[in-house]
Design an enzyme around this catalytic site. Structure first.
Site, PDB file in Angstrom:
ATOM      1  N   TYR A   1       0.859  -1.189   0.000  1.00 37.76           N
ATOM      2  CA  TYR A   1       0.000   0.000   0.000  1.00 37.76           C
ATOM      3  C   TYR A   1       0.891   1.233   0.000  1.00 37.76           C
ATOM      4  O   TYR A   1       1.818   1.328   0.802  1.00 37.76           O
ATOM      5  CB  TYR A   1      -0.896   0.007   1.245  1.00 37.76           C
ATOM      6  CG  TYR A   1      -1.826   1.200   1.327  1.00 37.76           C
ATOM      7  CD1 TYR A   1      -2.848   1.372   0.385  1.00 37.76           C
ATOM      8  CD2 TYR A   1      -1.692   2.158   2.339  1.00 37.76           C
ATOM      9  CE1 TYR A   1      -3.707   2.460   0.468  1.00 37.76           C
ATOM     10  CE2 TYR A   1      -2.556   3.246   2.420  1.00 37.76           C
ATOM     11  CZ  TYR A   1      -3.559   3.395   1.475  1.00 37.76           C
ATOM     12  OH  TYR A   1      -4.418   4.473   1.553  1.00 37.76           O
TER      13      TYR A   1
ATOM     14  N   ASP B   1       9.201   2.740   0.260  1.00 36.63           N
ATOM     15  CA  ASP B   1       8.136   3.374   1.026  1.00 36.63           C
ATOM     16  C   ASP B   1       8.299   2.925   2.473  1.00 36.63           C
ATOM     17  O   ASP B   1       7.917   1.812   2.834  1.00 36.63           O
ATOM     18  CB  ASP B   1       6.777   2.957   0.454  1.00 36.63           C
ATOM     19  CG  ASP B   1       5.616   3.591   1.217  1.00 36.63           C
ATOM     20  OD1 ASP B   1       5.846   4.104   2.339  1.00 36.63           O
ATOM     21  OD2 ASP B   1       4.486   3.548   0.698  1.00 36.63           O
TER      22      ASP B   1
ATOM     23  N   LYS C   1       3.762   8.714   9.037  1.00 37.42           N
ATOM     24  CA  LYS C   1       3.479   8.108  10.348  1.00 37.42           C
ATOM     25  C   LYS C   1       4.427   8.606  11.461  1.00 37.42           C
ATOM     26  O   LYS C   1       4.248   9.718  11.914  1.00 37.42           O
ATOM     27  CB  LYS C   1       3.401   6.591  10.182  1.00 37.42           C
ATOM     28  CG  LYS C   1       2.242   6.288   9.206  1.00 37.42           C
ATOM     29  CD  LYS C   1       1.717   4.884   9.142  1.00 37.42           C
ATOM     30  CE  LYS C   1       0.418   4.891   8.334  1.00 37.42           C
ATOM     31  NZ  LYS C   1       0.393   4.111   7.132  1.00 37.42           N
TER      32      LYS C   1
HETATM   33  C1  LIG Z   1      -0.106   4.645   5.683  1.00 37.34           C
HETATM   34  C2  LIG Z   1       0.736   4.373   4.494  1.00 37.34           C
HETATM   35  C3  LIG Z   1       0.775   5.245   3.396  1.00 37.34           C
HETATM   36  C4  LIG Z   1      -0.172   6.408   3.257  1.00 37.34           C
HETATM   37  O1  LIG Z   1       0.030   7.394   4.201  1.00 37.34           O
HETATM   38  P1  LIG Z   1      -1.188   8.408   4.505  1.00 37.34           P
HETATM   39  O2  LIG Z   1      -0.583   9.398   5.435  1.00 37.34           O
HETATM   40  O3  LIG Z   1      -2.271   7.576   5.102  1.00 37.34           O
HETATM   41  O4  LIG Z   1      -1.600   9.002   3.212  1.00 37.34           O
HETATM   42  C5  LIG Z   1       1.695   5.007   2.394  1.00 37.34           C
HETATM   43  N1  LIG Z   1       2.529   3.961   2.459  1.00 37.34           N
HETATM   44  C6  LIG Z   1       2.516   3.081   3.485  1.00 37.34           C
HETATM   45  C7  LIG Z   1       3.488   1.958   3.502  1.00 37.34           C
HETATM   46  C8  LIG Z   1       1.595   3.254   4.520  1.00 37.34           C
HETATM   47  O5  LIG Z   1       1.544   2.356   5.505  1.00 37.34           O
END
Ligand SMILES: *Cc1c(COP(=O)(O)O)cnc(C)c1O
Length: 427
Positions: free
Chosen positions: A148, A241, A269
């Site tokens: 994701y 990511d 995060k």
């Molecule tokens: C949560 C998440 C995102 C998206 O971040 P948001 O602040 O919710 O837009 C992107 N990549 C990973 C791996 C995530 O866990």
């Protein structure tokens, strides 16, 4: 529905919520639909504990899905944000804190020579891909099934997190061209990766180095090294990511833990310490293409917001070597106790420092396909049984638990007692 919880006020709020918010929530995984109940409305949190509007308290393993590595309302964060708030919340102008935060990230991650802040991980991954396309002059992007990267049009194909929880392969409303530019490959499959790289010229190879949005599925030995090697051969930009793994699995993220350096990294995060902040960064020669240094446009009214920067700096300041050792020990105590608590129930407990998933599966989970073979009904029943015993776990088989530095041994032991009883209930 009887849930073993008094949720009178949460139910009343949910009834009002569904009239004015789609599905009653502002982000799909909060709905708890996949574990067969309505959401609880949370009133406050302190340390490892949250309390809902009916006065029920829970040990929290969602921790806002990752940002709260220090737990709720940590005094250092409260103080930093309060002090900044009194001086003004946003200026739309340069501030000292942004420089400090960028320097701190760069000090922790040698691959990040420069960075640009955004307000969400979605924006950051979207912008990193834009930069990769700009510098390579290519369009195709490789992503992994079950990963994701936020709700970016082109990156929702076979995505994890809420899309996996809802069982949808993508989303309506995505232009065909955006979907066509994304090539999806199974995680931990070297042959599929090599075949895709032989066939396409990629702008970017995009990966969660420690995928945690199909449940936690760490890389097989050598797989991240292979990503680096094939990106170089292909001429693609390697983007990690690390929105979840960054500042969590170690002080320098998964790239430090596994010793593989990407060209660009996406953060979120933990970086915002519970306020909205994210970033993308990496090699100077790439980042200097971003406006106004270069011509790749990307902007944000609240990017580098002073409150979020203050929360992020206060959080990172407390994340020293000792903190990571402690978080690792906490995670291990939780995981080994969980394996015992499960008894005869066939589960696979997977961990990385600060992350855990309990897969309801007799077989190892190595990719998105095997994650989908798990027993979701059993998982849902177990989750509801945990809630009734005061443990608030991520209400989806496709998410990780987020133990924090506020979870002490006694908290973990209470959780394990509840887990043991919950396993017995569903047996
Ligand atoms: C949560 C998440 C995102 C998206 O971040 P948001 O602040 O919710 O837009 C992107 N990549 C990973 C791996 C995530 O866990």
């Amino acid at each position: 529905m009887s849930t073993g919880l008094d949720d009178t006020r949460s139910s009343a709020l949910f009834e009002r919520a569904v009239a004015v918010l789609p599905g009653g929530v502002n982000s799909p995984v909060r709905a708890m639909k996949s574990i067969g109940r309505d959401p609880l409305f949370i009133e406050r949190g302190l340390g490892a504990e949250i309390t809902d509007v009916d006065g029920n308290s829970f040990t929290d393993y969602v921790c806002s899905w990752g940002p709260l590595i220090l737990g709720h309302a940590h005094p250092a964060v409260v103080e930093a944000v309060t002090a900044q708030l009194a001086k003004g919340s946003t200026f739309g102008a340069a501030t000292e804190g942004e420089v400090e935060l960028a320097e701190e990230v760069s000090r922790r991650l040698p691959s990040v020579e420069m960075l640009r802040m955004t307000s969400s991980g979605t924006e950051a991954s979207m912008s990193a891909v834009r930069l990769a396309r700009a510098v390579t002059g290519r369009e195709a992007v490789l992503k992994f099934a079950g990963a994701y990267h936020g709700h970016v049009d082109g990156l929702m194909a076979e995505a994890g997190s809420g899309l996996a929880t809802a069982g949808v392969p993508g989303s309506p409303g995505v232009p065909a061209a955006a979907a066509a530019a994304t090539i999806v490959v199974p995680w931990n499959d070297p042959d599929a990766l090599a075949a895709a790289c032989a066939k396409h010229q990629f702008a970017a190879i995009l990966a969660e180095p420690v995928p945690a949005n199909m449940g936690l599925v760490p890389p097989a030995s050598g797989f991240l090294e292979l990503l680096r090697e094939l990106a170089d051969v292909n001429g693609a930009i390697l983007i990690f990511d690390e929105v979840i793994s960054g500042f969590r699995v170690s002080g320098g993220g998964a790239q430090e833990l596994f010793g593989v350096q990407p060209d660009l990294t996406v953060f979120g995060k933990v970086l915002g310490g519970g306020l909205p902040a994210a970033a993308y960064g990496g090699r100077r020669d790439l980042m200097e293409h971003i406006a106004p240094a270069g011509d790749v446009y990307q902007a944000g009214t609240l990017s580098g917001n002073p409150l979020a920067v203050a929360a992020g700096l206060a959080t990172l300041k407390l994340l020293d070597d000792e903190a990571y050792l402690r978080l690792s020990a906490t995670t291990e105590r939780l995981a080994s106790g969980m394996r015992q608590a499960a008894g005869d129930c066939p589960v696979k407990v997977v961990t990385q420092p600060g992350l855990m998933t309990v897969f309801f599966s007799a077989d190892e989970v190595t990719d998105y396909a095997s994650a989908q073979q798990t027993d979701r009904d059993k998982f849902a029943a177990w989750c509801r049984a945990l809630l009734a015993r005061g443990v608030y776990a991520p209400p989806s088989q496709f998410e990780a638990w987020f133990p924090s530095l506020a979870h002490d041994d006694e908290t973990i032991d209470r959780t394990l007692e509840a887990a043991s009883a919950a396993f017995a209930e569903i047996a």
